[in-house]
Design a protein around this motif. Structure first.
Motif, PDB file in Angstrom:
ATOM      1  N   GLU A 115       0.833  -1.211   0.000  1.00 30.95           N
ATOM      2  CA  GLU A 115       0.000   0.000   0.000  1.00 30.95           C
ATOM      3  C   GLU A 115       0.866   1.259   0.000  1.00 30.95           C
ATOM      4  O   GLU A 115       0.559   2.231  -0.711  1.00 30.95           O
ATOM      5  CB  GLU A 115      -0.919  -0.004   1.220  1.00 30.95           C
ATOM      6  N   GLU A 119       0.847   4.055  -2.785  1.00 27.12           N
ATOM      7  CA  GLU A 119       0.552   5.423  -2.352  1.00 27.12           C
ATOM      8  C   GLU A 119       1.606   6.381  -2.893  1.00 27.12           C
ATOM      9  O   GLU A 119       1.290   7.452  -3.400  1.00 27.12           O
ATOM     10  CB  GLU A 119       0.512   5.503  -0.829  1.00 27.12           C
ATOM     11  N   ASP A 120       2.875   5.992  -2.790  1.00 28.18           N
ATOM     12  CA  ASP A 120       3.943   6.869  -3.257  1.00 28.18           C
ATOM     13  C   ASP A 120       3.815   7.128  -4.753  1.00 28.18           C
ATOM     14  O   ASP A 120       4.048   8.243  -5.222  1.00 28.18           O
ATOM     15  CB  ASP A 120       5.309   6.258  -2.944  1.00 28.18           C
ATOM     16  N   LEU A 123       1.181   9.719  -5.084  1.00 25.35           N
ATOM     17  CA  LEU A 123       1.670  11.006  -4.578  1.00 25.35           C
ATOM     18  C   LEU A 123       2.570  11.677  -5.612  1.00 25.35           C
ATOM     19  O   LEU A 123       2.487  12.884  -5.848  1.00 25.35           O
ATOM     20  CB  LEU A 123       2.456  10.813  -3.282  1.00 25.35           C
ATOM     21  N   THR A 260       4.534  12.838   2.958  1.00 21.52           N
ATOM     22  CA  THR A 260       5.281  11.927   3.814  1.00 21.52           C
ATOM     23  C   THR A 260       6.649  12.488   4.190  1.00 21.52           C
ATOM     24  O   THR A 260       7.319  11.960   5.085  1.00 21.52           O
ATOM     25  CB  THR A 260       5.460  10.571   3.113  1.00 21.52           C
TER      26      THR A 260
END
Length: 338
Positions: A115, A119-120, A123, A260
């Motif tokens: 995940e 997600e990265d 992003l 992040t």
């Protein structure tokens, strides 16, 4: 079977491999980092590098370790991974996420690591699009170090913005700082610019001032390894110099990073731990091209991996969550989680 693919990191089942960035651009060689020890060695020598990629790869290695080792050992391994690169806060973010899954067991840890990877990727795309919105036709942009697909799971941060601008048909030119002492700009960013088909010119770090004075730079755009609550940020050493020069010459200075990278627990730049690296990195240079030492073997060396740029020198912070000016940073809007 878990399968993940990025430009410099791949996962196939229990096999985790990385593209050794110390060998680029001469060689594209892949190696295993399927144990904590192999991962630490790769990160310390910068074979695995880039704040997002360091965090993601650590999460994957820890998740895999958990499949074959007792739960009482997981925390100690996570602590060891965490201590490997103290400045890049993405590492802490990813390991915090993994530790939160300890009670759910190894299968959930594998899911969570995947995940984080996906997600990265998302992003990167969002911040690249926001960064590209700031780039106009004909812009000449100066960048530092490497912020592309090599450093993330997606298109990158600042370089991602260049890639999106190129896709939109913008006629941009990127000036690539060589980025001493390990030449991430000369070796990696120049390689990625050519791969993306973006017009670029390589310059020594010490040429940036003359380049700006000659009116050849319209914008400066860089990445970050940690952004503080007040907007100060750490990035590859030499970034602060560019910010000072940009301020003097009235050139917009942008930092591009995912949420992040924001550390709400670090109030200001002076609180960021700065890693000191091997003095031999400054006394000479080594890579796939060979090695040379130009300084006396016992020459005293100061070799911080990062420097801190104060928020007062930043025009805007480009995150996946939005583009923030100084007033928005002062209100803490960059800290809000998506």
């Amino acid at each position: 079977m878990l399968e993940l693919n990025a430009r410099s990191l791949r996962v196939q089942g229990e096999r985790i491999v990385y593209l050794d960035q110390t060998l680029l651009p001469q060689q594209e060689a892949w190696f295993s980092c399927s144990t904590p020890e192999l991962w630490q060695d790769a990160v310390r020598k910068l074979a695995i590098r880039g704040a997002p990629l360091i965090g993601l790869s650590a999460a994957l290695v820890l998740a895999q370790y958990a499949q074959h080792h007792a739960p009482e050992t997981w925390q100690a391994v996570s602590d060891r991974l965490r201590a490997t690169r103290p400045t890049a806060v993405n590492l802490m973010y990813c390991l915090d996420a993994m530790e939160a899954c300890f009670s759910a067991g190894p299968s959930r840890m594998i899911e969570r690591a995947a995940e984080l990877f996906m997600e990265d990727r998302a992003l990167c795309q969002r911040m690249a699009e926001r960064g590209a919105d700031l780039l106009a036709e004909g812009d000449r942009i100066l960048t530092h170090c490497n912020t592309g697909a090599l450093a993330t799971a997606g298109v990158g941060t600042a370089i991602g913005a260049f890639a999106v601008a190129q896709q939109r048909g913008r006629n941009i030119t990127v000036y690539v700082d060589e980025t001493r002492p390990l030449l991430q700009g000369g070796r990696l960013t120049a390689w990625e610019m050519a791969d993306l088909g973006i017009r670029h010119q390589l310059v020594c770090d010490s040429m940036a001032a003359s380049l700006m004075a000659a009116g050849k730079v319209d914008k400066v755009m860089v990445g970050a390894d940690r952004i503080c609550a007040n907007g100060d940020f750490a990035n590859k050493v030499g970034t602060y110099m560019l910010a000072v020069l940009a301020h003097h010459h009235g050139i917009p200075f942008y930092v591009v990073a995912p949420y992040t990278t924001v550390d709400p627990n670090t109030a200001r730049g002076s609180d960021i731990p700065i890693e000191q690296r091997d003095p031999n990195e400054v006394r000479g240079v080594a890579g796939a091209f060979g090695a040379v030492q130009w300084a006396p073997a016992d020459a005293p060396v100061w070799n911080p991996a990062f420097d801190v740029t104060p928020a007062s020198l930043v025009s805007a912070w480009v995150l996946d969550t939005g583009v923030f000016d100084a007033a928005a940073i002062a209100r803490g809007e960059h800290i809000v989680r998506p």
